[in-house]
Every structure is written in C-alpha cells, then in structure tokens.
Design a protein around this motif. Structure first.
Motif, PDB file in Angstrom:
ATOM      1  N   ALA A  45       0.825  -1.202   0.000  1.00 51.31           N
ATOM      2  CA  ALA A  45       0.000   0.000   0.000  1.00 51.31           C
ATOM      3  C   ALA A  45       0.863   1.258   0.000  1.00 51.31           C
ATOM      4  CB  ALA A  45      -0.925  -0.007   1.213  1.00 51.31           C
ATOM      5  N   ALA A  46       1.967   1.237   0.735  1.00 51.45           N
ATOM      6  CA  ALA A  46       2.847   2.407   0.828  1.00 51.45           C
ATOM      7  C   ALA A  46       3.530   2.719  -0.492  1.00 51.45           C
ATOM      8  CB  ALA A  46       3.894   2.189   1.916  1.00 51.45           C
ATOM      9  N   SER A  97       0.411   9.158   2.989  1.00 52.29           N
ATOM     10  CA  SER A  97      -0.530   8.907   4.088  1.00 52.29           C
ATOM     11  C   SER A  97      -0.317   7.529   4.704  1.00 52.29           C
ATOM     12  CB  SER A  97      -1.971   9.045   3.589  1.00 52.29           C
ATOM     13  OG  SER A  97      -2.246   8.112   2.555  1.00 52.29           O
ATOM     14  N   VAL A  98       0.097   6.558   3.897  1.00 52.96           N
ATOM     15  CA  VAL A  98       0.357   5.211   4.424  1.00 52.96           C
ATOM     16  C   VAL A  98       1.627   5.225   5.261  1.00 52.96           C
ATOM     17  CG1 VAL A  98       0.744   2.789   3.845  1.00 52.96           C
ATOM     18  CG2 VAL A  98      -0.819   4.165   2.457  1.00 52.96           C
ATOM     19  N   PHE A  99       2.635   5.938   4.786  1.00 49.15           N
ATOM     20  CA  PHE A  99       3.855   6.078   5.589  1.00 49.15           C
ATOM     21  C   PHE A  99       3.527   6.719   6.931  1.00 49.15           C
ATOM     22  CE2 PHE A  99       5.860   5.342   1.555  1.00 49.15           C
ATOM     23  CZ  PHE A  99       7.149   4.893   1.828  1.00 49.15           C
ATOM     24  N   TYR A 130       1.549   4.049   9.162  1.00 49.99           N
ATOM     25  CA  TYR A 130       2.166   2.768   9.530  1.00 49.99           C
ATOM     26  C   TYR A 130       3.691   2.811   9.676  1.00 49.99           C
ATOM     27  CZ  TYR A 130      -2.384   0.813   8.295  1.00 49.99           C
ATOM     28  OH  TYR A 130      -3.722   0.521   8.238  1.00 49.99           O
ATOM     29  N   LEU A 131       4.341   3.778   9.026  1.00 51.82           N
ATOM     30  CA  LEU A 131       5.805   3.824   9.061  1.00 51.82           C
ATOM     31  C   LEU A 131       6.283   5.245   9.358  1.00 51.82           C
ATOM     32  CD1 LEU A 131       6.597   1.575   5.970  1.00 51.82           C
ATOM     33  CD2 LEU A 131       7.036   0.998   8.365  1.00 51.82           C
ATOM     34  N   PRO A 132       5.943   5.792  10.521  1.00 52.39           N
ATOM     35  CA  PRO A 132       6.427   7.126  10.871  1.00 52.39           C
ATOM     36  C   PRO A 132       7.937   7.132  11.039  1.00 52.39           C
ATOM     37  CG  PRO A 132       5.465   6.061  12.782  1.00 52.39           C
ATOM     38  CD  PRO A 132       5.164   5.174  11.603  1.00 52.39           C
ATOM     39  N   ALA A 133       8.531   8.317  11.018  1.00 46.36           N
ATOM     40  CA  ALA A 133       9.991   8.435  11.104  1.00 46.36           C
ATOM     41  C   ALA A 133      10.549   7.824  12.376  1.00 46.36           C
ATOM     42  CB  ALA A 133      10.389   9.902  11.004  1.00 46.36           C
ATOM     43  N   SER A 134       9.737   7.735  13.433  1.00 44.24           N
ATOM     44  CA  SER A 134      10.203   7.134  14.681  1.00 44.24           C
ATOM     45  C   SER A 134      10.449   5.638  14.549  1.00 44.24           C
ATOM     46  CB  SER A 134       9.184   7.385  15.791  1.00 44.24           C
ATOM     47  OG  SER A 134       7.911   6.841  15.440  1.00 44.24           O
ATOM     48  N   ASP A 149      12.098  14.743   1.372  1.00 40.55           N
ATOM     49  CA  ASP A 149      11.601  14.515   0.022  1.00 40.55           C
ATOM     50  C   ASP A 149      10.970  13.130  -0.094  1.00 40.55           C
ATOM     51  OD1 ASP A 149      12.511  16.997  -0.916  1.00 40.55           O
ATOM     52  OD2 ASP A 149      14.518  16.189  -1.271  1.00 40.55           O
ATOM     53  N   PRO A 150       9.993  12.961  -0.977  1.00 34.32           N
ATOM     54  CA  PRO A 150       9.364  11.647  -1.143  1.00 34.32           C
ATOM     55  C   PRO A 150      10.365  10.546  -1.522  1.00 34.32           C
ATOM     56  CG  PRO A 150       8.038  13.339  -2.184  1.00 34.32           C
ATOM     57  CD  PRO A 150       9.320  13.996  -1.786  1.00 34.32           C
TER      58      PRO A 150
END
Length: 303
Positions: free
Chosen positions: A143-144, A187-189, A192-196, A229-230
C-alpha cells in the motif's frame, strides 16, 4: 549578524547536478538546534550538516545532520559529502587537516570513521553493527508503494527492518520494471511507518548480470516522505544495511562482499555507491560505503 561559510556538493557522483545534494555549514559553534533546523529547511536539500568542535579532542569534529524536517543520528551521504568538503577546504574550525587520510566524526549514533582514499573517494565505516529486525506486513509495504504483495521477491527475505545506525525497511523485487513501478503514498507512511520507526523504505533489485562492463550489481530506490523529500537520490545508510543483509544471508561463514549500487535513476540524479561488508564466523562484523563527490556552490550564510 554573523557570516558563516558553507558549500553544497553532489554526493556519489563525479557529474555535477547528479547524485545526492548536500549542504555543509562549516562553523555551527554559535547556532542553536532550532537555527540549524531552520537553515536546513531553508536550504531545502535532502540533508544539511553542521560542523562543531569535538567533545573528545581525539576526534576531528562533531557533525550534526538535519533533513528539512528533523535531525538524524547518522546518515550515509551526509558523511561522505562532509568528509569530501572538509578535505577540499583543508581545515576544520581553523585546524589544518592537510595530508590526513582519516577523519573521526562524533554523531548521535556514535563515532563515524571516514577514510580519505587516494582516488578521491571518501569511505564511511558504519558506526554500528548490522541489526536485522522484525518482518513488516507485506500488505502495508504494498500500500505504501502503490504495489501488490505479489510484486515482492521474498526468496531471500520478507520485507523487514534493518539498520547499521539508522533504521529502514528493506524490500527486494525481482525485476527492474517492478522497481520502476514503485510510487510512495505519504498517508500510508504517516500511519504505519512514521519516522520514529523507520526513515523510509529501501526497495532494490539484484541484477544477475551485474558487474559486467562496469554495470551495477544492485539497483535501488529509497522512499522517505516522513523525513523530507518523497524519494532520496542516494542513501548510504540504507545501502550499508543492504550490503550487510546480502552478506548475512549468504551461506558462507567467512566472506568479503563488494557491491556497486545504483540509485536515483528515476529522479534523473543517477548515483553510484560502492558498498562493502565483512562477514566472519557466520556474522557480518563491519560494513562500509564509499563514493565520489563534486562541489557545486560555495558562499556565506548570514545569520
């Protein structure tokens, strides 16, 4: 107001306006953390580094690394580019480094050793050993990246966390076409996958014909919308984890691996990274990344 010298360089390339961009602030002694973050946001590059005196006089300097959004404890291309810029400048905070073959950087993740090679490359030794973390749900990764779970090559490993000082999710795909297909969904990042949890997703393809006529062994892309950046044009910290996993999953107990990794092609900023891993008694002990750089701008920052 203070005037502070700076430069920008393109990292992991010999061609100006290719590779990954980096800003270097040569004297951050009187800058606050808030000012450093503001300057990094103003530069609007993937990362900007700030040079400070070392806490231990046995080391050369302290290096702080900022993206447009936050500070990192360790990153690959900022170290390689900073070592190149300091070598070209010939001094660190007024102290000559002419003739030195190694620089010692104090960073959040630990001590980073930089070799200044005779061919002009700068080589980074990872501050931490390889850590292979838990698996990541393939549905989340699909999804990401706007992909399907069937697009992934799980013959060697499932999508998983890995790091040598900075955490990433590593994902392998079986073809270059699938590598090119990936497109991040921020939005998926964020959900479910924040920078933390991870700086981003590092997706890669191993070319079975790689290494012939100077071609790369691995093609990679790194998506990081949570930190800047993306997509990133060259990610040394992700690729030392990649070469580490590559070696760790090989059957041999003792081996030295060298991979040429290409990244940034889909962005029009082709980068070449030379990655190495040393495996002894069934465990990867050390990893390195190296590459060339080229200066692009130099000037004075007025603060």
């Amino acid at each position: 107001m203070a005037s502070i010298p700076f430069c920008t360089v393109d990292v992991f390339t010999l061609t100006r306006f290719k590779g990954n961009q980096l800003g270097i602030i040569f004297n951050a002694l009187n800058l606050s953390t808030e000012q450093m973050q503001t300057i990094a946001s103003e530069f609007n590059l993937s990362e900007t580094t700030f040079i400070l005196p070392p806490k231990d006089p046995a080391n050369d300097c302290q290096v702080r690394i900022f993206t447009q959004k936050n500070e990192l404890g360790f990153a690959g291309h900022p170290n390689v580019g900073t070592a190149f810029a300091l070598r070209k400048r010939g001094e660190i905070l007024g102290k000559s480094i002419v003739g030195k073959t190694e620089l010692r950087f104090e960073e959040g993740a630990g001590l980073v050793l930089m070799e200044l090679l005779k061919d002009g490359q700068c080589r980074l030794k990872s501050p931490q050993g390889l850590s292979m973390g838990e698996k990541v749900d393939s549905e989340v990764i699909a999804a990401a990246l706007s992909m399907n779970v069937t697009d992934f090559d799980t013959s060697r490993h499932d999508p998983m966390f890995a790091d040598c000082g900075t955490p990433f999710v590593l994902v392998q795909v079986p073809t270059l076409e699938l590598l090119a297909k990936a497109s991040p969904i921020p939005s998926v990042f964020a959900q479910y996958l924040p920078a933390s949890k991870a700086v981003g997703i590092h997706i890669y393809y191993i070319d079975p014909e790689g290494g012939k006529d100077g071609s790369p062994h691995v093609h990679a892309r790194m998506f990081c919308p949570e930190v800047g950046d993306p997509e990133d044009a060259a990610t040394g910290s992700a690729n030392v984890a990649l070469v580490g996993i590559y070696a760790q999953l090989m059957a041999e107990d003792d081996m030295d691996v060298e991979l040429c990794i290409e990244q940034g092609r889909q962005m029009g900023r082709v980068s070449r990274l030379n990655a190495r891993a040393r495996k002894r008694h069934g465990k990867v002990e050390e990893t390195w990344i190296s590459g060339h750089c080229v200066e692009v701008t130099r000037g004075t920052l007025v603060v």
